[in-house]
Design a protein around this motif. Sequence first.
Motif, PDB file in Angstrom:
ATOM      1  N   CYS A 152      -1.040   6.055  58.669  1.00  0.00           N
ATOM      2  CA  CYS A 152      -2.266   6.283  59.446  1.00  0.00           C
ATOM      3  C   CYS A 152      -3.160   5.055  59.313  1.00  0.00           C
ATOM      4  N   ARG A 212      -6.470  11.364  59.826  1.00  0.00           N
ATOM      5  CA  ARG A 212      -6.096  11.474  61.240  1.00  0.00           C
ATOM      6  C   ARG A 212      -6.895  10.480  62.088  1.00  0.00           C
ATOM      7  N   PRO A 252       7.245  17.308  52.877  1.00  0.00           N
ATOM      8  CA  PRO A 252       6.285  17.151  53.973  1.00  0.00           C
ATOM      9  C   PRO A 252       4.840  17.330  53.507  1.00  0.00           C
ATOM     10  N   TYR A 286       0.863  19.026  53.977  1.00  0.00           N
ATOM     11  CA  TYR A 286       0.286  20.339  54.271  1.00  0.00           C
ATOM     12  C   TYR A 286      -1.188  20.341  53.901  1.00  0.00           C
ATOM     13  N   HIS A 298      -1.340  24.375  58.096  1.00  0.00           N
ATOM     14  CA  HIS A 298      -0.720  23.318  58.894  1.00  0.00           C
ATOM     15  C   HIS A 298       0.306  22.569  58.037  1.00  0.00           C
ATOM     16  N   HIS A 327       3.041  19.303  58.094  1.00  0.00           N
ATOM     17  CA  HIS A 327       3.330  18.072  58.814  1.00  0.00           C
ATOM     18  C   HIS A 327       4.597  17.425  58.266  1.00  0.00           C
ATOM     19  N   ARG A 365       6.165  15.198  60.045  1.00  0.00           N
ATOM     20  CA  ARG A 365       5.810  13.842  60.450  1.00  0.00           C
ATOM     21  C   ARG A 365       4.297  13.750  60.608  1.00  0.00           C
ATOM     22  N   HIS A 366       3.765  12.573  60.459  1.00  0.00           N
ATOM     23  CA  HIS A 366       2.340  12.407  60.733  1.00  0.00           C
ATOM     24  C   HIS A 366       2.115  12.659  62.216  1.00  0.00           C
ATOM     25  N   PRO A 367       1.135  13.503  62.564  1.00  0.00           N
ATOM     26  CA  PRO A 367       0.940  13.881  63.969  1.00  0.00           C
ATOM     27  C   PRO A 367       0.668  12.712  64.903  1.00  0.00           C
TER      28      PRO A 367
END
Length: 340
Positions: A193, A222, A247, A249, A254, A256, A258-260
Amino acid sequence: MPSRGLGLAPRLHYLADRARRINVGSVLERAKETAAQHGRSTPVIVADMLWSAGFRQVGFQDYVDYDFAILNRAERATYMTHPVSNELSQKYDHPDFRHLFQDKVEFDRVFSDFLCREWMVVEPGNADAVREFTVRQGTIVTKEPVGQAGTGVHRYHAADIADWDEFHRGLLARGELLIEEVIVQHEDLAAVCPGTVNTTRVTAFFDGEKTHILAIAQKFGRGAVSDQMTFGGFYTMLDDDGHAVGPGYDSHSHVHVRHPDSGFVIADFQLPMIDQVKEFVDRVARVVPQVQYVGWDIVVTPDGPVLVEGNWGAGVYENKPSVTGVRTGHKPRYRAAIGF
């Protein structure tokens, strides 16, 4: 190490306070979601949550976050929880020194050598200094001296500011009194990110001679100014070698893989310079030895680790079994280091 115990009085006080503030509706909502997720009966989950809170020091959110509904008694006993962490903070973080961690301006003054970045304080009459600092940096981060979970943190770009006197007055009015240079993170963190400085939470205990690393969590943002969950962030636990155990969380159900935004596979993440990070934590833990139990937020830069902040109320970061497949937590490490 002989047991130092946590004592019954603080535990009873904590339980009494929790009982006074219990939100029945919130507990029922958590229970319903947990029951639906794991295929269990809601009344059974409610009873188990209440019993775990009253007799096993398990917070309601701990119960949800760490999937206690699918763990047996032995597995649950390995998990660190917020009530226990709170007791450790109260016992091992001396009240006369906690303000050095609560007040971000005081923290920067005490730990200035470990920040590795410029910072300044906003005061009446120093609008020109604020302008010079901001223009030179291009982008700055401002912080309110007291805040939690990323609240009170803001980001400004010099190119967007037209009236510097008004900007200065606004900072004073809003209580954004600390200005810091933006941290440039390591390319391995930016690959996940780039828009947020992604911090590593290292929970540690300094026993007066040795610094014990209890747990390491990697937080990812994010694109906002903070990687905290209030800004959409999430985390994954790291092993002793700095590799993600699975992963990502958060506390809002939620997950993840993968990174959104970047698509980076979270389970593939490797924290760079892990040995330097451990050495760095040992050094910062000795600056205020009266505050022994701390959650250190660190960022790895191209030149090594730098300090963001230290949290005397360390909080808890743990494995989530339904996401990682790991059904044990870090409590044995806490016990071995602290002796409770």
